[in-house]
Design a protein around this motif. Structure first.
Motif, PDB file in Angstrom:
ATOM      1  N   ARG A 153      -0.003   9.615  -9.445  1.00  0.00           N
ATOM      2  CA  ARG A 153       1.377   8.850 -10.209  1.00  0.00           C
ATOM      3  C   ARG A 153       2.228   8.419  -9.021  1.00  0.00           C
ATOM      4  NH1 ARG A 153       1.298  13.051 -14.312  1.00  0.00           N
ATOM      5  NH2 ARG A 153       1.144  12.148 -16.319  1.00  0.00           N
ATOM      6  N   ALA A 154       2.225   9.306  -7.941  1.00  0.00           N
ATOM      7  CA  ALA A 154       2.820   8.899  -6.699  1.00  0.00           C
ATOM      8  C   ALA A 154       2.402   7.461  -6.432  1.00  0.00           C
ATOM      9  CB  ALA A 154       3.022   9.868  -5.774  1.00  0.00           C
ATOM     10  N   GLN A 155       0.984   7.253  -6.168  1.00  0.00           N
ATOM     11  CA  GLN A 155       0.402   6.230  -5.622  1.00  0.00           C
ATOM     12  C   GLN A 155       0.581   4.959  -6.735  1.00  0.00           C
ATOM     13  OE1 GLN A 155      -1.191   5.744  -2.873  1.00  0.00           O
ATOM     14  NE2 GLN A 155      -1.854   3.645  -3.603  1.00  0.00           N
ATOM     15  N   ARG A 156       0.474   5.295  -7.672  1.00  0.00           N
ATOM     16  CA  ARG A 156       0.728   4.143  -8.679  1.00  0.00           C
ATOM     17  C   ARG A 156       2.226   3.589  -8.565  1.00  0.00           C
ATOM     18  NH1 ARG A 156      -2.335   7.023 -12.571  1.00  0.00           N
ATOM     19  NH2 ARG A 156      -0.400   7.865 -13.510  1.00  0.00           N
ATOM     20  N   PHE A 157       3.172   4.245  -8.348  1.00  0.00           N
ATOM     21  CA  PHE A 157       4.287   3.652  -8.036  1.00  0.00           C
ATOM     22  C   PHE A 157       4.548   3.129  -6.612  1.00  0.00           C
ATOM     23  CE2 PHE A 157       8.686   3.518  -6.390  1.00  0.00           C
ATOM     24  CZ  PHE A 157       9.614   3.139  -7.615  1.00  0.00           C
ATOM     25  N   PHE A 158       4.045   3.757  -5.522  1.00  0.00           N
ATOM     26  CA  PHE A 158       3.811   3.163  -4.193  1.00  0.00           C
ATOM     27  C   PHE A 158       3.066   1.643  -4.284  1.00  0.00           C
ATOM     28  CE2 PHE A 158       2.026   4.176   0.256  1.00  0.00           C
ATOM     29  CZ  PHE A 158       2.991   3.652   0.678  1.00  0.00           C
ATOM     30  N   ALA A 161       5.285  -0.585  -5.790  1.00  0.00           N
ATOM     31  CA  ALA A 161       6.524  -1.001  -4.608  1.00  0.00           C
ATOM     32  C   ALA A 161       6.027  -2.103  -3.510  1.00  0.00           C
ATOM     33  CB  ALA A 161       6.713   0.331  -4.112  1.00  0.00           C
ATOM     34  N   ALA A 162       4.888  -1.787  -3.072  1.00  0.00           N
ATOM     35  CA  ALA A 162       4.057  -2.658  -1.998  1.00  0.00           C
ATOM     36  C   ALA A 162       3.837  -3.991  -2.671  1.00  0.00           C
ATOM     37  CB  ALA A 162       2.778  -2.152  -1.584  1.00  0.00           C
ATOM     38  N   LYS A 163       3.685  -4.047  -3.850  1.00  0.00           N
ATOM     39  CA  LYS A 163       3.436  -5.400  -4.549  1.00  0.00           C
ATOM     40  C   LYS A 163       4.644  -6.160  -4.427  1.00  0.00           C
ATOM     41  CE  LYS A 163       0.154  -5.625  -7.564  1.00  0.00           C
ATOM     42  NZ  LYS A 163      -0.601  -5.589  -8.850  1.00  0.00           N
ATOM     43  N   ALA A 164       5.909  -5.435  -5.000  1.00  0.00           N
ATOM     44  CA  ALA A 164       7.136  -6.019  -5.230  1.00  0.00           C
ATOM     45  C   ALA A 164       7.585  -6.507  -3.724  1.00  0.00           C
ATOM     46  CB  ALA A 164       8.078  -4.969  -5.631  1.00  0.00           C
ATOM     47  N   HIS A 165       7.232  -5.732  -2.663  1.00  0.00           N
ATOM     48  CA  HIS A 165       7.824  -6.239  -1.496  1.00  0.00           C
ATOM     49  C   HIS A 165       6.828  -5.273  -0.384  1.00  0.00           C
ATOM     50  CE1 HIS A 165       9.747  -6.918   2.380  1.00  0.00           C
ATOM     51  NE2 HIS A 165      10.384  -7.909   1.739  1.00  0.00           N
ATOM     52  N   PRO A 166       6.119  -5.978   0.561  1.00  0.00           N
ATOM     53  CA  PRO A 166       5.251  -5.356   1.423  1.00  0.00           C
ATOM     54  C   PRO A 166       5.984  -4.293   2.386  1.00  0.00           C
ATOM     55  CG  PRO A 166       4.997  -7.755   1.662  1.00  0.00           C
ATOM     56  CD  PRO A 166       6.179  -7.689   0.887  1.00  0.00           C
ATOM     57  N   HIS A 202      18.134  -2.348  -4.226  1.00  0.00           N
ATOM     58  CA  HIS A 202      17.756  -3.193  -5.343  1.00  0.00           C
ATOM     59  C   HIS A 202      16.243  -3.086  -5.688  1.00  0.00           C
ATOM     60  CE1 HIS A 202      18.652  -6.520  -8.074  1.00  0.00           C
ATOM     61  NE2 HIS A 202      17.574  -7.289  -7.479  1.00  0.00           N
ATOM     62  N   THR A 203      15.516  -3.473  -4.933  1.00  0.00           N
ATOM     63  CA  THR A 203      13.998  -3.561  -5.111  1.00  0.00           C
ATOM     64  C   THR A 203      13.279  -2.295  -5.728  1.00  0.00           C
ATOM     65  OG1 THR A 203      13.909  -5.158  -3.325  1.00  0.00           O
ATOM     66  CG2 THR A 203      11.815  -4.431  -4.257  1.00  0.00           C
ATOM     67  N   LEU A 204      13.872  -1.258  -5.135  1.00  0.00           N
ATOM     68  CA  LEU A 204      13.391  -0.115  -5.552  1.00  0.00           C
ATOM     69  C   LEU A 204      13.878   0.309  -7.111  1.00  0.00           C
ATOM     70  CD1 LEU A 204      13.832   2.643  -2.913  1.00  0.00           C
ATOM     71  CD2 LEU A 204      11.637   1.946  -3.962  1.00  0.00           C
ATOM     72  N   GLY A 205      15.105  -0.077  -7.433  1.00  0.00           N
ATOM     73  CA  GLY A 205      15.651  -0.092  -8.700  1.00  0.00           C
ATOM     74  C   GLY A 205      15.031  -0.920  -9.705  1.00  0.00           C
ATOM     75  N   LEU A 206      14.651  -2.032  -9.151  1.00  0.00           N
ATOM     76  CA  LEU A 206      13.848  -3.160 -10.152  1.00  0.00           C
ATOM     77  C   LEU A 206      12.529  -2.398 -10.400  1.00  0.00           C
ATOM     78  CD1 LEU A 206      14.534  -6.490  -8.744  1.00  0.00           C
ATOM     79  CD2 LEU A 206      15.595  -5.670 -10.705  1.00  0.00           C
ATOM     80  N   ILE A 207      11.751  -1.982  -9.776  1.00  0.00           N
ATOM     81  CA  ILE A 207      10.486  -1.229  -9.776  1.00  0.00           C
ATOM     82  C   ILE A 207      10.684  -0.264 -10.716  1.00  0.00           C
ATOM     83  CG2 ILE A 207       8.578  -0.256  -8.898  1.00  0.00           C
ATOM     84  CD1 ILE A 207       9.343  -1.678  -5.955  1.00  0.00           C
ATOM     85  N   GLY A 208      11.874   0.644 -10.417  1.00  0.00           N
ATOM     86  CA  GLY A 208      12.031   1.626 -11.419  1.00  0.00           C
ATOM     87  C   GLY A 208      12.106   1.475 -12.687  1.00  0.00           C
ATOM     88  N   ARG A 209      12.964   0.370 -13.099  1.00  0.00           N
ATOM     89  CA  ARG A 209      13.201   0.038 -14.422  1.00  0.00           C
ATOM     90  C   ARG A 209      11.953  -0.392 -15.092  1.00  0.00           C
ATOM     91  NH1 ARG A 209      18.235  -0.982 -12.152  1.00  0.00           N
ATOM     92  NH2 ARG A 209      17.743  -3.316 -11.608  1.00  0.00           N
TER      93      ARG A 209
END
Length: 268
Positions: A153-158, A161-166, A202-209
Motif C-alpha cells: 500500500r505504501a508503494q502504491r501511494f509512493f 506521489a512520484a507521478k504527481a511530481h518527481p 499541497h501536492t501531498l494533500g491532492l494525492i491523498g484526496r
C-alpha cells in the motif's frame, strides 16, 4: 507480507521490531538515522535487486542483529543506549526494508555514525534527523496515514506521489503507521524535491484526496540532513571515511567485508 516479516524476525531470535537492546534514552537530543543495508554502490547494486521483499527483509534483519551493534561498538557507543527498528521506506520510487536507529548523541556523533553505517552497508546516503516543535524552523515533514499499512500500500501511494511530481519520488519512511515525506534541503537551503514547502504539502494533500488507502494527516518540522558518498568518484567510500579516523575506518572495512560475504552467500 507484514506477518511474514514478523515471523522471520522471530526465527532470527529478535523480539518484535526492536532489533537492539532498548535501554532508557538519556536527556541528550535524540538523533534518528535512516538507512538500508542492501548496497546502493553501483558495483553491488544487483546483489538483491530481483529478490522478494521478504528476502530483502530477512537480509536486513540479520545485518541489524549482528553488524549494527558491532558498528556502534567500533565508534565507542554502547548498543544498549540505542534502539533500531526494522521498518520500510522508499528511495527513488522503490519501497525497501529500512532500519531506523534512535540514539541520544550529539549532531557530530550522529553524523559520524551515519558515515559508518553508509560505509559498511555501501549506501549512497544516510539521513540523520530529529523532530522539532511545530513552530521551530526546519525541514518540513508531511505525515501520510495509511489504512492497514503494508509495504504494498505504501508503494502504491509512493508511485502516485512520484507521478504527481518527481520530487515526491525521492523517498519516504514508515513511522508509527504513517509515511513520512521530508522536504530536505541542500547546503544552500534548496529543497531536493524542487518544491517549496507550501507546494510540497499541497501536492501531498491532492494525492491523498485522490487515494482511497491513504491521506495527508498532519505535518511537523525536523532538523534533517543527508550524510553521503559519491561511489563514482569515491569508490571505496572515501567521502564517508573522511569523517572518521583511520583506525575506525580499518575496523569498519573488516565489518564491510563480512557484510559483503554474507550478502554473496545469501544472494539469489
Amino acid at each position: 507480507m507484514v506477518r511474514t516479516v514478523l515471523r522471520m524476525l522471530a526465527l532470527l531470535g529478535l523480539v518484535g521490531l526492536l532489533i537492539l537492546p532498548a535501554g532508557p534514552l538519556a536527556a541528550e537530543a535524540v538523533q534518528r538515522l535512516l538507512y538500508e543495508v542492501l548496497p546502493s554502490d553501483p558495483s553491488d547494486a544487483d546483489v538483491f535487486d530481483a529478490a522478494s521483499f521478504d528476502r530483502r527483509s530477512t537480509a536486513t534483519a540479520r545485518a541489524a542483529g549482528t553488524l549494527v551493534p558491532a558498528i556502534l561498538r567500533v565508534l565507542g557507543h554502547d548498543p544498549a543506549r540505542a534502539r533500531t527498528e526494522l521498518t520500510y521506506g522508499g528511495w527513488q520510487v522503490r519501497t525497501n526494508p529500512t532500519l531506523h536507529t534512535v540514539m541520544p548523541v550529539s549532531e557530530e556523533a550522529a553524523d559520524r555514525l551515519a558515515a559508518a553505517f553508509g560505509f559498511v552497508f555501501r549506501q549512497d546516503s544516510v539521513m540523520v534527523f530529529r523532530f522539532l516543535d511545530h513552530n521551530e524552523p526546519g525541514t518540513f515533514v508531511g505525515f501520510v496515514g495509511l489504512r492497514d499499512p503494508t509495504p504494498a500500500r505504501a508503494q502504491r501511494f509512493f508511485a502516485s506521489a512520484a507521478k504527481a511530481h518527481p520530487g515526491l519520488g525521492i523517498g519516504y519512511t514508515m513511522h508509527q503507521g504513517s509515511m513520512l515525506f521530508f522536504n530536505v534541503t541542500d547546503d544552500k537551503g534548496v529543497p531536493y524535491s524542487g518544491l517549496s514547502d507550501p507546494e510540497f504539502i499541497h501536492t501531498l494533500g491532492l494525492i491523498g484526496r485522490a487515494c482511497k488507502e491513504a491521506g495527508l494527516t498532519r505535518d511537523t518540522r525536523a532538523e534533517a540532513r543527508f550524510v553521503g558518498n559519491d561511489w563514482k568518484t569515491a569508490p571505496d567510500g572515501q567521502d564517508y571515511a573522511r569523517r572518521l579516523d583511520p583506525m575506525t575506518v580499518g575496523a569498519l572495512a573488516t565489518l564491510r567485508g563480512r557484510h559483503d560475504a554474507a550478502l554473496r552467500a545469501a544472494g539469489p
